[in-house]
Design an enzyme around this catalytic site. Sequence first.
Site, mmCIF file in Angstrom:
data_model
loop_
_atom_site.group_PDB
_atom_site.id
_atom_site.type_symbol
_atom_site.label_atom_id
_atom_site.label_comp_id
_atom_site.label_asym_id
_atom_site.label_seq_id
_atom_site.Cartn_x
_atom_site.Cartn_y
_atom_site.Cartn_z
ATOM 1 N N SER A 202 0.792 -1.289 -0.017
ATOM 2 C CA SER A 202 -0.180 0.271 -0.573
ATOM 3 C C SER A 202 0.818 1.275 -0.246
ATOM 4 O O SER A 202 1.783 1.427 -0.694
ATOM 5 C CB SER A 202 -0.835 0.084 1.344
ATOM 6 N N SER A 203 0.315 2.278 0.446
ATOM 7 C CA SER A 203 1.253 3.166 0.937
ATOM 8 C C SER A 203 0.587 3.923 1.983
ATOM 9 O O SER A 203 -0.602 3.976 2.301
ATOM 10 C CB SER A 203 0.692 4.341 -0.479
ATOM 11 N N TYR B 237 -4.065 7.819 -7.793
ATOM 12 C CA TYR B 237 -2.858 6.930 -6.921
ATOM 13 C C TYR B 237 -3.106 6.973 -5.547
ATOM 14 O O TYR B 237 -3.368 5.623 -5.271
ATOM 15 C CB TYR B 237 -1.244 7.476 -7.385
ATOM 16 N N LYS C 167 -4.824 3.527 -3.514
ATOM 17 C CA LYS C 167 -3.981 2.664 -1.845
ATOM 18 C C LYS C 167 -4.906 3.023 -1.068
ATOM 19 O O LYS C 167 -4.986 1.996 0.003
ATOM 20 C CB LYS C 167 -2.597 3.849 -2.471
#
Length: 260
Positions: free
Chosen positions: A145-146, A159, A163
Site C-alpha cells: 500500500s502507501s 494513485y 492505495k
Amino acid sequence: MGVFDGKVVLVTGGNRNTGLYITEKFVREGAKVFMCGSTPESTAKGEAALHDMGVDGFRAIPCDVSDIRQVTNLFDVIEREAGRLDILVNNAAHQGIGKPFVEMAPDYVKEVFSVNVVGGFQVTQMAVNRFFLKQESRGVVVFLSSNTARRAIRNRTAYCASKGAINSMVRALALDLGPLGIRVNACAPGYIYTERWDNLPENIKARRRLNCPLRKEASGSDIANVVAFLAGRESSNMTGEIITCDAGCSCQHMPEDVDF
C-alpha cells in the site's frame, strides 16, 4: 536454513525498484520465487538487475496484472513448474504520476485502478482458488500500500485513491479469507529510494528527508523486511493489518520546519 525454505512465492512487479529487493529477500531466505514485470522488456531488465545483485534461482515471467489472460498464463506456469503457491506479494503498481486533478481524464483513473486495485484483486483471487484453498498450508497475501492512502499528496489523486482502496480491500479480504485459514496484510511505505531519486536535485532530496523524523527514506531492503515479516511465521496471528514503514512521517502533524 532460510526462513522460507520450501516455500513458493509470487512477487508481482518484482522487476524494478522495491520489487527487486522483495524478490531478493525471499530468494536469499530459501524460497522458490516467481516474479513478473508488466512487459517482456521490463521483466528482462529486472531479471538482469537481479543477476547483477548476485541473485539467482528465481523465475521471471512477463505479466500485466490488469490483464486476466496474462494472469491466467502466469498461474499456469506456476502450477506447471512448482505445483503450489504459499505466498503472494502484490507489489505491482501504477504510480499515477504527472496528472493534476483538473487535467486528469477518467480513463487515466481507470488505468491506475486497473493495475493497483483490479490487478491486485484478480491475482489474489486466482491464488486463492487455484492454490491456497487446495493446500493444507493455506497461504499468505501481502499487499504493498502507501502512507498516501491516509495522508494524501498533491497531484496524485488517482494513485492516493487506489492505495486507499487497497487498504479497504485488505481488511475486507481478511474478513472473508480468515475463516478459510488465509491471512491478508499490507505494508504501507512512505518515501523509498528508487531510481526516480537519482534525477532529483540534492536540495529536493534534503527537503524530503526533513519530512522524515528518522531523517532518511526507506531502502528497498527496509520494505522487503516488513513484507517478509508479514509473510512469515512471526506474524501468524495477524490479518487485516496495514503496517506503516515511513521513517515516522505519518506520526507527525507537520514537518519540523513548519511545525511551530
